[in-house]
Write an enzyme that holds these catalytic residues in place. Structure first.
Site, PDB file in Angstrom:
ATOM      1  N   ASP A 207     -45.744   4.259 -39.784  1.00 22.66           N
ATOM      2  CA  ASP A 207     -44.839   5.352 -39.451  1.00 22.66           C
ATOM      3  C   ASP A 207     -45.146   5.841 -38.029  1.00 22.66           C
ATOM      4  OD1 ASP A 207     -42.824   7.448 -40.482  1.00 22.66           O
ATOM      5  OD2 ASP A 207     -44.534   8.718 -39.991  1.00 22.66           O
TER       6      ASP A 207
ATOM      7  N   TYR B  32     -43.834  15.520 -32.728  1.00 19.45           N
ATOM      8  CA  TYR B  32     -42.404  15.227 -32.605  1.00 19.45           C
ATOM      9  C   TYR B  32     -41.718  16.107 -31.566  1.00 19.45           C
ATOM     10  CZ  TYR B  32     -42.917  12.501 -36.882  1.00 19.45           C
ATOM     11  OH  TYR B  32     -43.300  11.563 -37.810  1.00 19.45           O
TER      12      TYR B  32
ATOM     13  N   HIS C 135     -41.068   3.680 -48.121  1.00 19.15           N
ATOM     14  CA  HIS C 135     -41.608   3.956 -46.789  1.00 19.15           C
ATOM     15  C   HIS C 135     -43.135   4.006 -46.799  1.00 19.15           C
ATOM     16  CE1 HIS C 135     -41.768   5.737 -42.772  1.00 19.15           C
ATOM     17  NE2 HIS C 135     -42.574   6.659 -43.248  1.00 19.15           N
TER      18      HIS C 135
END
Length: 344
Positions: free
Chosen positions: A151, A263, A318
């Site tokens: 990720d 982020y 995921h």
């Protein structure tokens, strides 16, 4: 136009989140704000079979990093970089598996867990995160490693491999495409733009952290356990103690701000230039990934100018290394033992 898109979508995500919050308060005003106090770590985080808890302070940045290490010192280094919202524990199956032949180090990235968390978002730019890995490698006494990332940790792993190719003997990435593929794909495919809506939502100050705390961190729990985003029926589901480990780490005061700050700098770094990867690379992908479309996996091939192996697991989510640990470990072993030659 680019920034209008970013902040316009950010506003849309914020409105949707606020609407869900208001609906929750209207239906269950008491439970929405409920939050349990977690003062002691669950036993699984102290399991000696996973390795030894260690710390290293980086001279240039002054930050102290926490990691868990398994395997004898002096063996080849395997460095593991987790994603969001995870921490070193997401690599528990790999710590046990690869310690026989490697010095396996599962790191808490900058801002996560017991690693120091600078307060300002400017300290979470991609160049800082890449330099962290270089400095940690050197502080551990190594000049090269097998680099593994999942990720967001996969994003960092790709960039480390691009910027410091001499430090990466083999690259293994789980459920994250080459950064250039991701940038190009998301701009051309609205479906991926929607799936990556949290990138935009996280641009807001304090509100994303607040939303995660509601209903005793219900969003965090659902990410790993819900039918939509969690580990599937055929996967290795998280135990109640595993879930509690995540809740313990991210329920600490301020524990969500550092991870989300990763982020909050992403759009100032995009779009990225095209960069090639020159070491043997393994890309593993769970086809049922709720956040990343599988088409990006095959597109990554063009940026790897060496042996490239792609394996897509049809029933996996995921959270691949936790979802299908036995298969993932077997695929990694096969890749590590392959003798590969550079493409001409």
């Amino acid at each position: 136009l680019f920034w209008a898109l970013v902040y316009g979508y950010c506003a849309l995500c914020a409105c949707l989140a606020a609407l869900r919050l208001l609906c929750g308060l209207a239906r269950r005003p008491g439970s929405t704000s409920r939050r349990a106090v977690r003062e002691n770590p669950p036993g699984c985080l102290l399991d000696p079979s996973l390795g030894t808890h260690c710390y290293v302070r980086i001279k240039d940045s002054g930050l102290r990093f926490h990691y868990v290490a398994a395997g004898e010192r002096g063996k080849p280094l395997m460095l593991l970089l987790h994603g969001f919202p995870e921490f070193w524990y997401s690599w528990r199956h790999q710590l046990r598996e690869f310690k026989s032949e490697y010095r396996v180090v599962a790191l808490d990235l900058r801002g996560y867990g017991e690693t120091d968390a600078p307060s300002h978002k400017a300290y979470y730019k991609l160049d800082c995160l890449i330099t962290d890995i270089k400095d940690i490698l050197e502080s551990l006494g190594y000049n090269k490693c097998v680099l593994v990332g999942h990720d967001w940790g996969g994003m960092i792993a790709w960039l480390v491999a691009i910027c410091y190719p001499e430090m990466v003997t083999k690259l293994i990435v789980v459920n994250f495409p080459h950064p250039s593929v991701f940038t190009e794909y998301i701009l051309r495919h609205p479906s991926q733009l929607i799936k990556s809506g949290y990138f935009f939502f996280f641009q807001m100050p304090w509100f994303p952290e607040f939303m995660f705390t509601l209903n005793d961190f219900k969003i965090l729990k659902n990410l790993f356990t819900s039918q939509a985003t969690g580990i599937g029926r055929k996967g290795c589901r998280l135990t109640a103690e595993d879930v509690e480990a995540y809740l313990y780490v991210f329920s600490q005061p301020g524990a969500l701000t550092g991870p989300i700050n990763h982020y909050r700098n992403i759009f100032s770094c995009l779009p990225l230039q095209h960069h090639e990867v020159v070491m043997p690379t393994l890309l593993l992908w769970g086809e049922k990934d709720a956040f990343m479309e599988v088409e990006m996996a095959e597109m990554t091939r063009i940026y790897v100018k060496n042996h490239f192996r792609l394996t897509i697991l049809s029933e996996a989510s995921h959270w691949l290394q936790q979802d299908q640990p036995d298969i993932v470990n077997k695929l990694i072993w096969t890749f590590l033992k392959e003798e590969t030659t550079r493409k001409r």
